[in-house]
Scaffold this active site. Structure first.
Site: not given
Ligand SMILES: *Cc1c(COP(=O)(O)O)cnc(C)c1O
Length: 386
Positions: A52, A104, A177, A202
């Site tokens: 962890r 998001y 982000d 992604k």
């Molecule tokens: C998918 C996504 C998230 C969330 O991430 P997860 O891996 O699904 O928890 C946050 N911001 C953006 C822009 C995303 O496309």
């Protein structure tokens, strides 16, 4: 990592930074699934003691991501949301957050609930509008400004350098982000951001088979980073070893995948602009997009693999168009090698600010002519009654 500094990021990514040393000459990094690590007879440890807070498989992936973002450290989490939660949970009751209104949606929804439950003030602003962040800041109280650029699902572009100046002027940290821009096309830390966030699910992984999140910091000594680090080890949201290993494998082709997706997305956006069944194409690479000038200044090598189209004939025509696609898969998520199409309003539900006629498109690495032909026949079928 000094050795990697003078190399191009494409080289660092392709070679996984050589962040591992194999005694057997292996050219790929090892996978170490052990959850626990034995002590010596004198009770000393060889490295760490428990997965962890010590997972050797994570280190090469974290080192590579930190290098690609120009950061001093990175941390991987069990999902993007877990990484976002780690930042927000490092705040205290009474603190204030400024975040982007259209971003998001899963994160916006969680933020609203969490802030309400835990006594954190939250202001949602149109961060792409000049001055909007500045106007919402509460000097001394605002701890975090959270932006997403280009942002889901309209691909609005926020001026990162201006947001950083505004945040810092009020004593706050800027979190960006950068899931859609990726380190290939955007370097938020160099523009003044304090932390870069990725849903590594992604583009970083790129194959729609790993759920993961990442944070990269400009300053690994900052209080925010130290708190987040302790939180990961104690709260336990770290990425599993196998997922980290897969993620690093995915990152080795990041530059190729992003370049291809981005080129195809621009080409598709141009071809679909002016299509009789398409009311509007939303893509920051198009000169008519409201965020184009800022995107051209702060992005490099293209404008990303995400675009949206607004279909003439409204919600039903949009749903029929998605239903008529043969090459595009009707699925949520983005950034994989396969192209996806999605009716966002269906996913986001009633409170969503997303137009009902909008289809979000994640462009993969397929042949672009196949992608265009599929969208054209789907638009014909989808809008034939409209
Ligand atoms: C998918 C996504 C998230 C969330 O991430 P997860 O891996 O699904 O928890 C946050 N911001 C953006 C822009 C995303 O496309």
């Amino acid at each position: 990592m000094a050795e990697g500094k003078h190399r191009a990021p494409e080289t660092d990514a392709a070679q996984a930074l050589h962040g591992f040393e194999a005694s057997d000459g292996a050219v790929t990094p090892p996978l170490q699934p052990s959850t626990t690590f034995a002590r010596q007879r004198d009770y000393s440890l060889l490295s760490g003691d428990y997965q962890r807070d010590h997972s050797p498989t994570l280190h090469p992936a974290e080192a590579l991501l930190a290098q690609l973002e120009g950061g001093s450290a990175a941390m991987l989490y069990a999902s993007g949301m877990a990484a976002a939660a780690a930042v927000i949970q490092s705040l205290r009751p009474g603190d204030h957050i400024v975040a982007q209104r259209v971003m998001y949606w899963g994160l916006r929804k969680w933020l609203q609930g969490f802030c309400q439950d835990f006594g954190i003030a939250l202001d949602l602003v149109d961060a792409e509008q000049p001055g909007a962040i500045q106007a919402a800041l509460r000097p001394g109280e605002t701890r975090i400004v959270w932006i997403e650029t280009p942002s889901n699902p309209m691909w609005e572009v926020v001026d990162i350098a201006a947001a950083a100046d505004a945040a810092h002027g009020a004593g706050a940290k800027l979190v960006v982000d950068s899931t859609v821009a990726t380190p290939v096309q955007s370097q938020p830390l160099a523009l003044g951001a304090d932390i870069v966030f990725h849903s590594a699910t992604k583009y970083l992984n790129g194959h729609s088979d790993v759920l993961a999140g990442a944070l990269v910091t400009a300053d690994s000594e900052s209080e925010l980073w130290q708190r987040a680090k302790a939180y990961r080890a104690q709260g336990g949201a770290m990425l599993g070893a196998f997922e980290a290993w897969l993620l690093l494998r995915g990152m080795r082709t990041l530059y190729l995948r992003v370049a291809r997706a981005s080129e195809s997305a621009l080409w598709l956006a141009q071809r679909l602009s002016g299509h009789p069944k398409v009311a509007e194409v939303l893509y920051p690479g198009l000169e008519g997009h409201p965020g184009h000038a800022v995107a051209a200044r702060q992005m490099r090598g293209g404008f990303g693999g995400m675009l949206s189209i607004r279909v003439t004939g409204g919600r039903e025509a949009a749903l029929r168009t998605a239903g008529a696609c043969d090459v595009f898969l009707r699925a949520t998520s983005l950034g994989g090698v396969e192209s996806l199409i999605e009716h966002r309003a269906t996913i986001e539900g009633e409170s969503s600010p997303v137009p009902e006629d909008l289809l979000r498109i994640s462009v993969g690495i397929e042949d672009r002519n196949d992608l265009l032909a599929d969208l054209e026949q789907a638009l014909d079928k989808g809008t034939s009654d409209a």
